[in-house]
Design a protein around this motif. Structure first.
Motif, mmCIF file in Angstrom:
data_model
loop_
_atom_site.group_PDB
_atom_site.id
_atom_site.type_symbol
_atom_site.label_atom_id
_atom_site.label_comp_id
_atom_site.label_asym_id
_atom_site.label_seq_id
_atom_site.Cartn_x
_atom_site.Cartn_y
_atom_site.Cartn_z
ATOM 1 N N ALA A 54 0.839 -1.201 0.000
ATOM 2 C CA ALA A 54 0.000 0.000 0.000
ATOM 3 C C ALA A 54 0.878 1.256 0.000
ATOM 4 O O ALA A 54 2.029 1.217 0.446
ATOM 5 C CB ALA A 54 -0.915 -0.009 1.213
ATOM 6 N N GLN A 55 0.326 2.366 -0.481
ATOM 7 C CA GLN A 55 1.124 3.592 -0.582
ATOM 8 C C GLN A 55 0.616 4.705 0.313
ATOM 9 O O GLN A 55 -0.528 5.156 0.188
ATOM 10 C CB GLN A 55 1.166 4.113 -2.023
ATOM 11 C CG GLN A 55 2.154 5.286 -2.150
ATOM 12 C CD GLN A 55 2.092 5.979 -3.484
ATOM 13 O OE1 GLN A 55 1.015 6.246 -4.006
ATOM 14 N NE2 GLN A 55 3.243 6.288 -4.048
ATOM 15 N N HIS A 56 1.480 5.126 1.198
ATOM 16 C CA HIS A 56 1.358 6.390 1.910
ATOM 17 C C HIS A 56 2.762 6.948 2.074
ATOM 18 O O HIS A 56 3.735 6.193 2.167
ATOM 19 C CB HIS A 56 0.712 6.206 3.286
ATOM 20 C CG HIS A 56 -0.772 6.039 3.234
ATOM 21 N ND1 HIS A 56 -1.625 7.087 2.986
ATOM 22 C CD2 HIS A 56 -1.551 4.942 3.387
ATOM 23 C CE1 HIS A 56 -2.871 6.649 2.990
ATOM 24 N NE2 HIS A 56 -2.861 5.356 3.223
ATOM 25 N N VAL A 57 2.866 8.247 2.105
ATOM 26 C CA VAL A 57 4.161 8.885 2.377
ATOM 27 C C VAL A 57 4.356 9.023 3.877
ATOM 28 O O VAL A 57 5.454 8.853 4.394
ATOM 29 C CB VAL A 57 4.251 10.256 1.672
ATOM 30 C CG1 VAL A 57 5.598 10.917 1.962
ATOM 31 C CG2 VAL A 57 4.065 10.094 0.169
ATOM 32 N N ASN A 121 -7.492 5.891 -5.366
ATOM 33 C CA ASN A 121 -7.874 7.290 -5.222
ATOM 34 C C ASN A 121 -7.514 7.746 -3.812
ATOM 35 O O ASN A 121 -7.909 7.112 -2.837
ATOM 36 C CB ASN A 121 -9.380 7.416 -5.466
ATOM 37 C CG ASN A 121 -9.850 8.849 -5.448
ATOM 38 O OD1 ASN A 121 -9.070 9.761 -5.689
ATOM 39 N ND2 ASN A 121 -11.115 9.053 -5.155
ATOM 40 N N ALA A 122 -6.750 8.806 -3.695
ATOM 41 C CA ALA A 122 -6.339 9.290 -2.377
ATOM 42 C C ALA A 122 -7.555 9.600 -1.511
ATOM 43 O O ALA A 122 -8.535 10.172 -1.978
ATOM 44 C CB ALA A 122 -5.478 10.540 -2.526
ATOM 45 N N TRP A 123 -7.475 9.205 -0.233
ATOM 46 C CA TRP A 123 -8.563 9.509 0.705
ATOM 47 C C TRP A 123 -8.065 10.242 1.947
ATOM 48 O O TRP A 123 -8.827 10.852 2.668
ATOM 49 C CB TRP A 123 -9.267 8.223 1.140
ATOM 50 C CG TRP A 123 -8.333 7.170 1.701
ATOM 51 C CD1 TRP A 123 -7.784 6.122 1.025
ATOM 52 C CD2 TRP A 123 -7.829 7.092 3.035
ATOM 53 N NE1 TRP A 123 -6.965 5.392 1.850
ATOM 54 C CE2 TRP A 123 -6.973 5.968 3.098
ATOM 55 C CE3 TRP A 123 -8.009 7.856 4.182
ATOM 56 C CZ2 TRP A 123 -6.293 5.590 4.258
ATOM 57 C CZ3 TRP A 123 -7.334 7.487 5.347
ATOM 58 C CH2 TRP A 123 -6.491 6.368 5.361
ATOM 59 N N PHE A 124 -6.724 10.188 2.186
ATOM 60 C CA PHE A 124 -6.143 10.773 3.402
ATOM 61 C C PHE A 124 -5.694 12.195 3.103
ATOM 62 O O PHE A 124 -4.638 12.437 2.531
ATOM 63 C CB PHE A 124 -4.977 9.904 3.867
ATOM 64 C CG PHE A 124 -4.343 10.349 5.158
ATOM 65 C CD1 PHE A 124 -5.098 10.525 6.306
ATOM 66 C CD2 PHE A 124 -2.972 10.577 5.225
ATOM 67 C CE1 PHE A 124 -4.517 10.924 7.494
ATOM 68 C CE2 PHE A 124 -2.388 10.980 6.417
ATOM 69 C CZ PHE A 124 -3.153 11.156 7.541
ATOM 70 N N LYS A 125 -6.516 13.159 3.462
ATOM 71 C CA LYS A 125 -6.317 14.550 3.045
ATOM 72 C C LYS A 125 -5.000 15.164 3.504
ATOM 73 O O LYS A 125 -4.326 15.851 2.717
ATOM 74 C CB LYS A 125 -7.507 15.392 3.521
ATOM 75 C CG LYS A 125 -8.821 15.017 2.850
ATOM 76 C CD LYS A 125 -9.949 15.961 3.244
ATOM 77 C CE LYS A 125 -10.383 15.742 4.686
ATOM 78 N NZ LYS A 125 -11.552 16.587 5.049
ATOM 79 N N GLU A 129 -2.435 17.678 1.355
ATOM 80 C CA GLU A 129 -2.583 19.090 1.686
ATOM 81 C C GLU A 129 -1.365 19.661 2.392
ATOM 82 O O GLU A 129 -0.953 20.791 2.118
ATOM 83 C CB GLU A 129 -3.838 19.283 2.545
ATOM 84 C CG GLU A 129 -5.133 19.036 1.779
ATOM 85 C CD GLU A 129 -6.371 19.117 2.652
ATOM 86 O OE1 GLU A 129 -7.459 19.341 2.110
ATOM 87 O OE2 GLU A 129 -6.239 18.955 3.891
ATOM 88 N N ARG A 130 -0.769 18.917 3.298
ATOM 89 C CA ARG A 130 0.405 19.415 4.025
ATOM 90 C C ARG A 130 1.636 19.525 3.135
ATOM 91 O O ARG A 130 2.606 20.199 3.481
ATOM 92 C CB ARG A 130 0.697 18.526 5.232
ATOM 93 C CG ARG A 130 -0.370 18.620 6.325
ATOM 94 C CD ARG A 130 -0.112 17.637 7.442
ATOM 95 N NE ARG A 130 -1.221 17.631 8.408
ATOM 96 C CZ ARG A 130 -1.348 16.748 9.395
ATOM 97 N NH1 ARG A 130 -0.434 15.791 9.536
ATOM 98 N NH2 ARG A 130 -2.380 16.810 10.209
ATOM 99 N N ALA A 131 1.593 18.849 1.978
ATOM 100 C CA ALA A 131 2.680 18.965 1.006
ATOM 101 C C ALA A 131 2.403 20.036 -0.036
ATOM 102 O O ALA A 131 3.189 20.219 -0.962
ATOM 103 C CB ALA A 131 2.901 17.616 0.316
ATOM 104 N N GLY A 132 1.273 20.737 0.116
ATOM 105 C CA GLY A 132 0.919 21.767 -0.843
ATOM 106 C C GLY A 132 0.286 21.228 -2.112
ATOM 107 O O GLY A 132 0.178 21.945 -3.113
ATOM 108 N N ILE A 133 -0.144 19.964 -2.084
ATOM 109 C CA ILE A 133 -0.814 19.371 -3.241
ATOM 110 C C ILE A 133 -2.318 19.488 -3.014
ATOM 111 O O ILE A 133 -2.831 18.973 -2.013
ATOM 112 C CB ILE A 133 -0.419 17.888 -3.405
ATOM 113 C CG1 ILE A 133 1.096 17.759 -3.560
ATOM 114 C CG2 ILE A 133 -1.141 17.267 -4.607
ATOM 115 C CD1 ILE A 133 1.589 16.320 -3.509
#
Length: 351
Positions: A54-57, A121-125, A129-133
């Motif tokens: 799974a992908q999260h930064v 599809n991204a669900w974790f805002k 948002e904290r990366a300016g995206i």
């Protein structure tokens, strides 16, 4: 009538460090590369067919926790394993499709043709948002993802790819070397997700939930216009298997007690999720251990019960089961030794 094939079994890499309660005494939170390497190499040896990374930064359960990086890990695991399929999740807003297509082709070569990508599809805002995206509206994200995947699939073909859309403009781009394209998995159950699955997915991952729900979802996608081979289906599930049904239910009850201690983490995660994400609406209806529906898929019971339920899912059309366990390594071995042989007896090989 659905043609029943031998089920394929996969394991979720422990990118968060745990897929069940965080306070399990026999499964301390550990998302290190070392643990994941050992786990997936063993899964390969045990005969599991796939692993999903799974992908999260950042870890959505708290940025003070470790988080495994997906694509560097996928490349390394491709070189370290022999037969298991490596599936890497990707959130389209994080990587340009031209760059991602090249990375995917390279991992496909490293693995010898055992690579797949899972578009989600991204669900974790906060992650974006904290990366300016910008975190676009739900349907807009799927519009972006559809264009993104169109570019990627064009590049996978090895032909010069041009694309003019709302989000991407690509002119005569071509990647070399090329070969068999990676398998494209897509997750999501909303209307735009199902449209994307029917149009471009090879395999659709469905979250664990009651069979009647899944039957409706599969019928919906199967009825949509499609070019090429039919969509294949995968299901996420958290397994609790024991000698008897009573022992399995007792273990599930223990997991629920442990989960209570970490309830605040889950509630914080849900608070930061997109409220329009269908999976969280579904999860609210069917309490479960694990993520992505987990135990709501019903794979809790004796070895024979779990094997029988897998057969029932296979009868419905599910081919790939992406599994979570806790404690992960021990329960993965139990499943390989006790459940997989029983499933093979219930679902004979074709031919």
């Amino acid at each position: 009538m659905v043609a029943v094939v031998q089920p394929r079994f996969g394991v979720w890499a422990v990118v968060y460090g745990s897929w069940g309660p965080f306070d399990h005494p026999d499964d301390p939170v550990d998302a290190t590369w070392e643990r994941n390497r050992a786990l997936i190499v063993e899964a390969d040896r045990l005969g599991f067919d796939s692993t999903l990374i799974a992908q999260h930064v950042v870890n959505p359960f708290g940025d003070e926790l470790d988080q495994l990086e997906t694509w560097t890990s996928a490349a390394a695991l491709a070189a370290l394993t022999e037969r298991i399929e490596i599936i890497a999740a990707i959130k389209p807003y994080l990587v340009h499709p031209v760059v991602l297509a090249k990375q995917a082709q390279q991992i496909q070569q490293i693995s010898g043709g055992r690579f797949g990508l899972n578009l989600v599809n991204a669900w974790f805002k906060p992650e974006l948002e904290r990366a300016g995206i910008p975190f676009a509206e739900h349907d807009e994200r799927y519009g972006y993802g559809s264009e993104w995947l169109s570019v990627v699939r064009g590049l996978f073909s090895g032909e010069r790819t041009s694309f003019q859309g709302k989000h991407f403009q690509v002119e005569g781009y071509r990647l070399r070397p090329t070969g068999t394209p990676p398998t494209v998995y897509v997750g999501g159950e909303s209307e735009p997700a199902r449209a994307l699955v029917a149009a471009q997915a090879d395999v659709w991952f469905v979250n664990g939930q009651p069979r009647e729900n899944v039957a409706r979802l599969l019928a919906d996608v199967a009825a949509r216009p499609r070019t090429g081979d039919p969509v294949r289906y995968g299901l996420s599930a958290f397994v609790v298997a024991r000698e008897t049904d009573a022992e399995a239910e007792a273990e599930l009850a223990r997991l629920w007690e442990l989960a209570e201690a970490g309830k605040a983490r889950w509630e914080a995660l849900v608070a930061d999720a997109d409220p329009k994400a269908v999976m969280f609406q579904t999860f609210a209806k069917y309490p479960h251990i694990g993520t992505n529906g987990g135990t709501a898929a019903g794979l809790v019971g004796s070895y024979d019960t779990v094997a029988r339920r897998i057969r029932e899912w296979a009868d419905l059309g599910i081919e790939t089961f992406m599994l979570q366990f806790q404690p992960f390594e021990a329960e993965m071995r139990r499943f390989a030794g006790q459940v997989i042989p029983r499933v093979r007896e219930l679902v004979p090989s074709r031919g």
